[in-house]
Scaffold this active site. Structure first.
Site, mmCIF file in Angstrom:
data_model
loop_
_atom_site.group_PDB
_atom_site.id
_atom_site.type_symbol
_atom_site.label_atom_id
_atom_site.label_comp_id
_atom_site.label_asym_id
_atom_site.label_seq_id
_atom_site.Cartn_x
_atom_site.Cartn_y
_atom_site.Cartn_z
ATOM 1 N N ASP A 1 0.849 -1.190 0.000
ATOM 2 C CA ASP A 1 0.000 0.000 0.000
ATOM 3 C C ASP A 1 0.889 1.246 0.000
ATOM 4 O O ASP A 1 1.869 1.330 0.745
ATOM 5 C CB ASP A 1 -0.902 -0.007 1.239
ATOM 6 C CG ASP A 1 -1.843 1.187 1.281
ATOM 7 O OD1 ASP A 1 -2.972 1.056 0.795
ATOM 8 O OD2 ASP A 1 -1.423 2.237 1.806
ATOM 9 N N ASN B 1 -2.797 12.944 -2.846
ATOM 10 C CA ASN B 1 -3.819 13.451 -3.761
ATOM 11 C C ASN B 1 -4.266 14.857 -3.395
ATOM 12 O O ASN B 1 -4.498 15.704 -4.264
ATOM 13 C CB ASN B 1 -5.029 12.514 -3.764
ATOM 14 C CG ASN B 1 -4.854 11.329 -4.708
ATOM 15 O OD1 ASN B 1 -4.097 11.398 -5.669
ATOM 16 N ND2 ASN B 1 -5.561 10.244 -4.427
ATOM 17 N N ASP C 1 -2.974 9.549 -10.051
ATOM 18 C CA ASP C 1 -3.103 8.496 -11.061
ATOM 19 C C ASP C 1 -1.747 8.165 -11.675
ATOM 20 O O ASP C 1 -1.418 6.997 -11.907
ATOM 21 C CB ASP C 1 -4.078 8.927 -12.160
ATOM 22 C CG ASP C 1 -5.523 8.950 -11.679
ATOM 23 O OD1 ASP C 1 -5.795 8.405 -10.592
ATOM 24 O OD2 ASP C 1 -6.375 9.500 -12.403
ATOM 25 N N GLU D 1 -5.139 2.293 -3.660
ATOM 26 C CA GLU D 1 -3.682 2.260 -3.768
ATOM 27 C C GLU D 1 -3.095 0.954 -3.245
ATOM 28 O O GLU D 1 -1.892 0.867 -2.960
ATOM 29 C CB GLU D 1 -3.068 3.436 -3.007
ATOM 30 C CG GLU D 1 -3.269 3.412 -1.497
ATOM 31 C CD GLU D 1 -4.578 4.035 -1.039
ATOM 32 O OE1 GLU D 1 -4.644 4.449 0.141
ATOM 33 O OE2 GLU D 1 -5.516 4.117 -1.854
#
Length: 314
Positions: free
Chosen positions: A193, A201, A210, A236
Site C-alpha cells: 500500500d 492526492n 493516477d 492504492e
C-alpha cells in the site's frame, strides 16, 4: 429448355463460370424458378434442405442463428446457397433470409450431382465455392476469437495501471494456491500500500495521484519473478502472490519491492514515496479470503508502526 434470360443469369453464376451450358442444358428441366419477397425465409437452422439455390436477382443474408446476430454473409446475383447441407447430408446450419425481393433457381439434390457428373467445370466451381465458404468461416471464427480475447483482457486488466485487476485476481490466485497445495509447496501473499496516498492526492491533485499509481504498478511488476502474480486490489493497494515461496524467501522480496518504490517513484518536487507491506504465509487449507485478511492485518501494523516497512502476519 432455358430461355435467353435464364441463360444470361446462368452465365453470370459462379457455379457455371467457364462452363459451356450446352453440355448441361438438358438438366435444367428438373429445376424451378422461385421468388422470395423481402423478409422471406429460405433456409433455417435444423430444418432439412434438398436444394441448392442459385440467385438470379436480389439479395440474401446468412445468419448463424437469428437476426439478432450480425450477418455471416451477404449473397447477391450469381451466388448460390444451400450447398453445405446438400454435400454433408445434414440439416441447414444457418438462417437465410431475403434482404430484398429476389429470384432464384432451385436445383434439386439429384440434379446437382448430375451436373457434377456431366461437367468437370461445374465440379471445380463447386469446390471453389465450398473452399471460399470455409475460408470465410475460418476468418469469422478467428475474428470472433480475437474479439473474445480482447473483451476478456479488457475485463481482466485495470484500466489505470495496466496490470491485472481484482476480477482477474479472484480467478487466478485460487488456482495458483491450489497448485501449491497439490505440490506441498509454500506460498506467501504480500499486500502493498502506498503510504499517505490520500494526503498525496490532496497536495498534488488526482491526476498526479493516477500517474503515481501507474508508476508504482510498473515498478512493482518489474521487480517480481516470472512465477509471481500481481494485481491491483483497490485504490492504492496491490496484492502480490508468491508461489513456491517460504516466509524466509518472501520477506527479502517484499523488502526489495519497498526499496524499488522508494528509489524509482520519487516526485519531481524531490519528495519521496514510500510503501508499506504486510506478508502472510499460507496456512494449510486456508482460503484466499482468510489469507488476504491476515496480510491486510499485517499491513495495518506496518502503518501503525511508522510506515515504510514490512510486517509479518501472526
Amino acid at each position: 429448355m432455358i430461355d435467353s434470360m435464364d441463360r444470361e443469369y446462368l452465365q453470370r453464376a459462379k457455379l457455371f463460370a467457364n462452363v459451356g451450358l450446352e453440355s448441361v442444358e438438358h438438366l435444367f428441366e428438373g429445376c424451378r424458378r422461385m421468388k422470395l419477397e423481402r423478409g422471406d425465409r429460405l433456409l433455417q437452422p435444423g430444418v432439412a434442405n434438398s436444394h441448392l439455390y442459385l440467385i438470379f436477382d436480389g439479395e440474401l443474408r446468412v445468419y448463424l442463428e437469428d437476426r439478432s446476430m450480425p450477418e455471416q454473409a451477404v449473397l447477391g446475383a450469381g451466388d448460390c446457397v444451400g450447398e453445405m447441407s446438400l454435400l454433408d447430408g445434414q440439416a441447414a446450419s444457418a438462417l437465410v433470409l431475403a434482404a430484398r425481393d429476389s429470384e432464384l433457381l432451385a436445383i434439386p439434390h439429384d440434379v446437382l450431382w448430375s451436373l457434377v457428373d456431366c461437367s468437370h467445370g461445374v465440379a471445380r466451381n463447386l469446390l471453389a465455392i465450398m473452399a471460399g465458404r470455409m475460408r470465410e468461416s475460418n476468418q469469422s471464427l478467428v475474428s470472433l476469437q480475437t474479439r473474445s480475447l480482447e473483451f476478456e483482457q479488457a475485463a481482466s486488466v485495470d484500466a489505470l495501471t495496466g496490470i491485472y485487476n481484482r476480477h482477474w485476481l479472484l480467478d487466478a490466485f485460487p488456482r495458483a494456491i491450489a497448485r501449491c497445495e497439490r505440490d506441498g509447496a509454500p506460498l506467501c501473499l504480500v499486500m502493498a500500500d502506498i503510504d499517505l496516498f490520500k494526503h498525496f492526492n490532496e497536495r498534488f491533485g488526482y491526476l498526479s495521484g493516477d500517474a503515481l499509481l501507474r508508476r508504482m504498478a510498473r515498478r512493482l511488476a518489474d521487480g517480481l519473478r516470472a512465477q509471481d502474480l500481481i494485481a491491483r486490489y483497490g485504490g492504492e493497494e496491490f496484492l502480490i502472490l508468491l508461489p513456491h515461496t517460504s516466509l524466509d524467501e518472501a520477506l527479502p522480496i517484499a523488502g526489495r519491492l519497498r526499496e524499488l518504490v522508494a528509489i524509482g517513484c520519487g516526485l519531481p518536487t524531490g519528495e519521496g514515496v514510500t510503501l508499506s507491506c504486510g506478508v502472510a504465509p499460507m496456512l494449510g487449507g486456508e482460503s484466499l479470503e482468510a489469507l488476504i485478511a491476515r496480510a491486510d492485518a499485517a499491513l495495518k501494523r506496518a502503518k501503525e508502526n511508522g510506515r515504510d516497512r514490512v510486517e509479518v502476519a501472526v
